[in-house]
Design a protein around this motif. Structure first.
Motif, mmCIF file in Angstrom:
data_model
loop_
_atom_site.group_PDB
_atom_site.id
_atom_site.type_symbol
_atom_site.label_atom_id
_atom_site.label_comp_id
_atom_site.label_asym_id
_atom_site.label_seq_id
_atom_site.Cartn_x
_atom_site.Cartn_y
_atom_site.Cartn_z
ATOM 1 N N ASP A 291 0.831 -1.197 0.000
ATOM 2 C CA ASP A 291 0.000 0.000 0.000
ATOM 3 C C ASP A 291 0.871 1.256 0.000
ATOM 4 O O ASP A 291 1.962 1.275 0.593
ATOM 5 N N PHE A 292 0.409 2.304 -0.664
ATOM 6 C CA PHE A 292 1.176 3.540 -0.783
ATOM 7 C C PHE A 292 1.526 4.105 0.590
ATOM 8 O O PHE A 292 2.682 4.447 0.863
ATOM 9 N N SER A 293 0.555 4.174 1.479
ATOM 10 C CA SER A 293 0.815 4.701 2.826
ATOM 11 C C SER A 293 1.751 3.781 3.614
ATOM 12 O O SER A 293 2.622 4.250 4.351
ATOM 13 N N ALA A 294 1.577 2.465 3.443
ATOM 14 C CA ALA A 294 2.463 1.520 4.125
ATOM 15 C C ALA A 294 3.892 1.661 3.613
ATOM 16 O O ALA A 294 4.857 1.543 4.386
ATOM 17 N N CYS A 295 4.031 1.929 2.332
ATOM 18 C CA CYS A 295 5.351 2.126 1.735
ATOM 19 C C CYS A 295 6.024 3.359 2.333
ATOM 20 O O CYS A 295 7.209 3.322 2.694
ATOM 21 N N LEU A 296 5.273 4.454 2.462
ATOM 22 C CA LEU A 296 5.826 5.680 3.043
ATOM 23 C C LEU A 296 6.171 5.469 4.514
ATOM 24 O O LEU A 296 7.187 6.000 4.995
ATOM 25 N N THR A 297 5.344 4.717 5.226
ATOM 26 C CA THR A 297 5.634 4.413 6.632
ATOM 27 C C THR A 297 6.917 3.601 6.748
ATOM 28 O O THR A 297 7.756 3.856 7.621
ATOM 29 N N GLN A 298 7.060 2.625 5.870
ATOM 30 C CA GLN A 298 8.261 1.784 5.898
ATOM 31 C C GLN A 298 9.523 2.594 5.631
ATOM 32 O O GLN A 298 10.523 2.449 6.345
ATOM 33 N N LEU A 299 9.490 3.448 4.613
ATOM 34 C CA LEU A 299 10.687 4.233 4.314
ATOM 35 C C LEU A 299 11.009 5.194 5.452
ATOM 36 O O LEU A 299 12.189 5.483 5.722
ATOM 37 N N TYR A 300 9.968 5.680 6.155
ATOM 38 C CA TYR A 300 10.227 6.548 7.309
ATOM 39 C C TYR A 300 10.949 5.781 8.406
ATOM 40 O O TYR A 300 11.934 6.270 8.982
ATOM 41 N N PHE A 301 10.475 4.577 8.709
ATOM 42 C CA PHE A 301 11.120 3.776 9.759
ATOM 43 C C PHE A 301 12.548 3.407 9.383
ATOM 44 O O PHE A 301 13.451 3.452 10.225
#
Length: 315
Positions: free
Chosen positions: A96-106
């Motif tokens: 998911d797009f939001s999950a992808c952004l969350t992952q890159l943040y972590f």
């Protein structure tokens, strides 16, 4: 796959992670060492946390920072490896797009936090060797807590613009990421816009969290080496320097693949994509696995306590 390459959209609902391009047929085999490293990472870092908690003699600044390093390693590897293994085992490549952004943040925030912890550990070694009589006064528990809080906040804040910058770009080319997980530059490179702001900010974070930190570590060890060479005997020099070898090994294990991966992602260097992706996974998997092993082998208190636990469980 060709349909995905020609699909046009403004904001993707999902991204497709290809894994390691060109090595798709070997994904299952590659997953075996990846999964093994992850298991060792979990067991090793939880062992470090347990031993430090249970052993009163280890309630010192060095081991508090080591516990922070263990927690950071657990989060850093756990934020990516389940996605990688899901891709390799179940060919489930959508994220998911939001999950992808969350992952890159972590990924980026905890990479910065780990770098900050290595600086804190270098400062601890500097105080312990150059000012041994004042070590407990300089690095008391409130100071260690403030340093830890500062390290966590600077990592959280520095990485915060990454997902916001990535979200603002229009994505009208493709939603396919030739990578095993979501990282900042690999995502924003898919945007059909001028992404120089993202690129320049990434270089700014790289300079602040790695360039400056490497300089601080270098200065600390310059002072440490000067203090060591002033010691009267070779045995004293070797014994004192031995207290730093674990930290130096951890520094090399973390910074070498991290800096190589960051620069190769931005500037290419004519490196084959599959090699670049494989190497990029090293800094997410190898340092978290090696750190507890290095400290477990090199630190007598941890080694003795671990052997004691193994002996008790075996009887």
């Amino acid at each position: 796959m060709s349909d995905l390459n020609t699909t046009y959209f403004t904001n993707p609902s999902t991204f497709i992670l290809l894994g390691i391009p060109g090595l798709e047929s070997a994904h299952v085999w590659i997953s075996i060492p990846f999964c093994t490293m992850y298991i060792i990472t979990i067991l090793g870092n939880f062992a470090i946390l347990f031993i430090v908690k249970m052993e009163p003699s280890l309630h010192e600044p060095m081991y508090y920072f080591l516990c922070m390093l263990a927690i950071t390693d657990l989060v850093l590897s756990t934020s990516t490896l389940p996605t990688i293994l899901r891709n390799f085992w179940f060919i489930s490549r959508e994220i998911d797009f939001s999950a992808c952004l969350t992952q890159l943040y972590f990924v980026h925030s905890f990479s910065v936090i780990e770098s900050g912890i290595l600086v804190a550990m270098a400062f601890d070694r500097y105080v312990a060797i150059c000012h041994p009589l004042r070590h407990s006064a300089i690095l008391n528990k409130p100071v260690v807590a403030k340093i830890g809080l500062a390290v966590v906040l600077q990592g959280a804040i520095l990485a915060l613009p990454y997902p916001f910058l990535a979200r603002q770009w229009p994505y009208c080319r493709t939603n396919i990421i030739p990578y095993t997980h979501c990282e900042h530059m690999d995502v924003v490179k898919l945007a059909c816009a001028d992404i120089r702001v993202s690129s320049y900010y990434g270089l700014f974070v790289l300079f602040c969290s790695f360039g400056l930190y490497v300089i601080f570590i270098f200065i600390s060890y310059t002072q440490i080496l000067r203090a060591i060479f002033r010691l009267p005997t070779n045995d004293a020099r070797l014994k004192t320097f031995g207290t730093c070898t674990s930290h130096l090994c951890v520094i090399l294990a973390f910074y070498t693949p991290t800096l190589f991966s960051s620069f190769s992602t931005r500037f290419g260097f004519n490196i084959p994509l599959n090699f670049n992706v494989l190497f990029a996974n090293i800094y997410l998997l190898v340092p978290p696995m090696l750190n507890p092993i290095i400290y477990g082998v090199r630190t007598k208190q941890i080694r003795d306590r671990l052997l004691q636990l193994v002996t008790l469980n075996g009887t």
